[in-house]
Design a protein around this motif. Structure first.
Motif, mmCIF file in Angstrom:
data_model
loop_
_atom_site.group_PDB
_atom_site.id
_atom_site.type_symbol
_atom_site.label_atom_id
_atom_site.label_comp_id
_atom_site.label_asym_id
_atom_site.label_seq_id
_atom_site.Cartn_x
_atom_site.Cartn_y
_atom_site.Cartn_z
ATOM 1 N N ASP A 18 0.842 -1.193 0.000
ATOM 2 C CA ASP A 18 0.000 0.000 0.000
ATOM 3 C C ASP A 18 0.880 1.246 0.000
ATOM 4 N N LEU A 19 0.401 2.289 -0.675
ATOM 5 C CA LEU A 19 1.157 3.532 -0.794
ATOM 6 C C LEU A 19 0.531 4.581 0.102
ATOM 7 N N THR A 20 1.314 5.138 1.004
ATOM 8 C CA THR A 20 0.844 6.229 1.857
ATOM 9 C C THR A 20 1.203 7.549 1.199
ATOM 10 N N VAL A 21 0.200 8.437 1.020
ATOM 11 C CA VAL A 21 0.391 9.663 0.239
ATOM 12 C C VAL A 21 0.130 10.885 1.103
ATOM 13 N N ASP A 22 1.077 11.811 1.103
ATOM 14 C CA ASP A 22 0.879 13.091 1.786
ATOM 15 C C ASP A 22 0.612 14.212 0.782
ATOM 16 N N THR A 23 1.315 14.182 -0.342
ATOM 17 C CA THR A 23 1.120 15.180 -1.401
ATOM 18 C C THR A 23 1.161 14.486 -2.754
ATOM 19 N N ILE A 24 0.566 15.136 -3.743
ATOM 20 C CA ILE A 24 0.564 14.613 -5.108
ATOM 21 C C ILE A 24 1.737 15.225 -5.848
ATOM 22 N N ASP A 25 2.556 14.396 -6.452
ATOM 23 C CA ASP A 25 3.743 14.881 -7.156
ATOM 24 C C ASP A 25 3.871 14.164 -8.499
ATOM 25 N N PHE A 26 3.562 14.910 -9.571
ATOM 26 C CA PHE A 26 3.743 14.402 -10.934
ATOM 27 C C PHE A 26 4.643 15.350 -11.725
ATOM 28 N N ASP A 27 5.624 15.940 -11.047
ATOM 29 C CA ASP A 27 6.480 16.939 -11.691
ATOM 30 C C ASP A 27 7.461 16.338 -12.696
ATOM 31 N N ASP A 28 7.680 15.050 -12.648
ATOM 32 C CA ASP A 28 8.641 14.401 -13.544
ATOM 33 C C ASP A 28 8.208 14.606 -15.005
ATOM 34 N N PRO A 29 8.984 15.349 -15.810
ATOM 35 C CA PRO A 29 8.579 15.635 -17.192
ATOM 36 C C PRO A 29 8.579 14.411 -18.097
ATOM 37 N N THR A 30 9.194 13.312 -17.642
ATOM 38 C CA THR A 30 9.209 12.107 -18.476
ATOM 39 C C THR A 30 7.889 11.339 -18.385
ATOM 40 N N ILE A 31 7.022 11.728 -17.457
ATOM 41 C CA ILE A 31 5.722 11.079 -17.331
ATOM 42 C C ILE A 31 4.772 11.718 -18.351
ATOM 43 N N SER A 32 4.484 11.017 -19.409
ATOM 44 C CA SER A 32 3.667 11.588 -20.479
ATOM 45 C C SER A 32 2.183 11.489 -20.160
ATOM 46 N N SER A 33 1.425 12.416 -20.719
ATOM 47 C CA SER A 33 -0.031 12.385 -20.590
ATOM 48 C C SER A 33 -0.601 11.507 -21.693
ATOM 49 N N GLN A 34 -1.653 10.757 -21.366
ATOM 50 C CA GLN A 34 -2.274 9.845 -22.308
ATOM 51 C C GLN A 34 -3.783 10.014 -22.270
ATOM 52 N N THR A 35 -4.456 9.413 -23.235
ATOM 53 C CA THR A 35 -5.909 9.457 -23.269
ATOM 54 C C THR A 35 -6.451 8.079 -23.604
ATOM 55 N N CYS A 36 -7.683 7.824 -23.162
ATOM 56 C CA CYS A 36 -8.317 6.543 -23.466
ATOM 57 C C CYS A 36 -8.982 6.551 -24.831
ATOM 58 N N ASN A 37 -9.282 7.729 -25.372
ATOM 59 C CA ASN A 37 -9.965 7.838 -26.666
ATOM 60 C C ASN A 37 -9.424 9.055 -27.399
ATOM 61 N N THR A 38 -8.640 8.827 -28.448
ATOM 62 C CA THR A 38 -8.019 9.934 -29.176
ATOM 63 C C THR A 38 -9.014 10.744 -29.994
ATOM 64 N N LEU A 39 -10.228 10.225 -30.161
ATOM 65 C CA LEU A 39 -11.249 10.972 -30.911
ATOM 66 C C LEU A 39 -11.959 11.990 -30.031
ATOM 67 N N THR A 40 -12.197 11.634 -28.765
ATOM 68 C CA THR A 40 -12.954 12.521 -27.879
ATOM 69 C C THR A 40 -12.108 13.164 -26.795
ATOM 70 N N ASN A 41 -10.998 12.509 -26.407
ATOM 71 C CA ASN A 41 -10.126 13.008 -25.331
ATOM 72 C C ASN A 41 -10.916 13.341 -24.068
ATOM 73 N N SER A 42 -11.885 12.489 -23.746
ATOM 74 C CA SER A 42 -12.736 12.749 -22.582
ATOM 75 C C SER A 42 -12.096 12.305 -21.267
ATOM 76 N N LEU A 43 -11.050 11.483 -21.344
ATOM 77 C CA LEU A 43 -10.321 11.075 -20.149
ATOM 78 C C LEU A 43 -8.828 11.144 -20.443
ATOM 79 N N VAL A 44 -8.162 12.075 -19.785
ATOM 80 C CA VAL A 44 -6.718 12.264 -19.946
ATOM 81 C C VAL A 44 -6.071 11.919 -18.609
ATOM 82 N N TYR A 45 -4.942 11.204 -18.652
ATOM 83 C CA TYR A 45 -4.356 10.746 -17.396
ATOM 84 C C TYR A 45 -2.839 10.692 -17.478
#
Length: 331
Positions: free
Chosen positions: A21-48
């Motif tokens: 289990d991961l214990t989280v105090d703050t959210i950190d996604f500053d790493d620029p190598t972490i790319s953003s993705q989508t589940c549907n390239t036609l609608t882009n309704s969910l980006v993660y």
């Protein structure tokens, strides 16, 4: 006895080990190598974005990430409402994959151990265009868009009951790709509608048209060598330039479409790009060179450093784009 005591201590240590289990105090996604993705390239309704055991998700209605350049100081802004516009952070008890986010039936493992839901704030999207420039011709092609996403004054509701507020939270860049617009009429001949003062070239599914030509453009008088007639593209006056694509096929005799006093409704226009206003001796210049033999006049039209625009997105036709040659036979 000592042997059993050691075994008991060892068992207690095993029970006290981290179960993943991961214990989280703050959210950190500053790493620029972490790319953003989508589940549907036609609608882009969910980006993660995904880390080893974490995900950060943006859920939007369809097509809210717009493939068009935003002007400076005028980003696209959506209010987080935890309904249509959601931001969710999740931690897991194992490695998280795309299938955990986008799968029709998500895998049973890893499971979510902690979830933070944003209950207020703004999703701010600033968009730039990605283009490829041909140094030889000066032309350019739009290949996609980079959407920089930032959360302003975002408030996360934590499982502990204590909200976490971030004045500025950088989600990162999300890149979309598009099919480049290719303006190619190399095998076609330019046509002239004298009554409409219009020159056009088409390939059945797209057209490049000069409309409402000024009187000094098509003149049946030879131009001196190296001294073509010149006039500037002007969207609000004479010499309007348009590039259009169509939902259907243009008629075999395209003059019935282009040289009509009223443009037919079919085929319907899909997209319209307009020529940006020209600047004398700099850009957006129409040059016409005229020669004749007997009663046959040939007018070769070149567009110099012309730029086409749709919304806030632009691309260049090139330093010297040959629209074509119009032939006029005098009686």
């Amino acid at each position: 006895m000592k042997k059993y005591a050691c075994l008991l201590v060892f068992a207690l240590l095993l029970n006290g080990c981290d179960d993943g289990d991961l214990t989280v105090d703050t959210i950190d996604f500053d790493d620029p190598t972490i790319s953003s993705q989508t589940c549907n390239t036609l609608t882009n309704s969910l980006v993660y974005r995904l880390k080893s055991q974490e995900s950060l998700l943006i859920q939007l209605p369809d097509n809210m990430i717009i493939n068009d350049v935003t002007l400076p100081g005028a980003p696209v802004i959506y209010n987080i409402d935890n309904n249509l516009y959601r931001v969710v952070y999740r931690a897991y008890n194992g490695k998280v994959e795309t299938a955990n986010i986008c799968g029709t039936i998500p895998p049973t493992s890893p499971s979510v151990t902690e979830e933070w839901q944003a209950k207020a704030g703004k999703i701010v999207i600033s968009t730039t265009q990605n283009e490829v420039i041909d140094d030889a011709t000066g032309s350019s092609k739009i290949t996609g868009y980079t959407h920089n996403i930032v959360f302003n004054n975002i408030t996360f509701a934590k499982p502990s009951g204590i909200d976490q507020v971030n004045d500025v939270f950088d989600f990162g860049n999300f890149v979309t790709t598009v099919t480049p617009v290719v303006v190619d009429f190399s095998a076609q001949t330019a046509q002239y509608c004298p009554d409409q003062k219009k020159v056009y070239i088409e390939n059945t599914t797209s057209s490049l048209v000069l409309e409402n030509l000024s009187d000094n453009i098509i003149v049946n008088v030879d131009t001196p060598t190296g001294e073509p007639r010149e006039s500037a593209i002007n969207l609000n006056s004479f010499n309007k330039l348009y590039y259009r694509t169509y939902a259907g096929v243009l008629p075999v005799d395209a003059s019935t479409y282009f040289c009509n006093s009223q443009t037919p409704a079919s085929p319907a226009v899909l997209d319209t790009w307009f020529g940006k206003d020209g600047l004398a001796d700099v850009s957006g210049i129409i040059q016409v060179t005229t020669t004749h033999s007997l009663k046959v006049y040939k007018h070769t039209i070149v567009l110099k450093k012309a730029t086409l625009q749709k919304g806030n997105t632009t691309f260049k036709l090139g330093d010297n784009f040959v629209l074509g040659t119009v032939t006029i036979i005098l009686p």
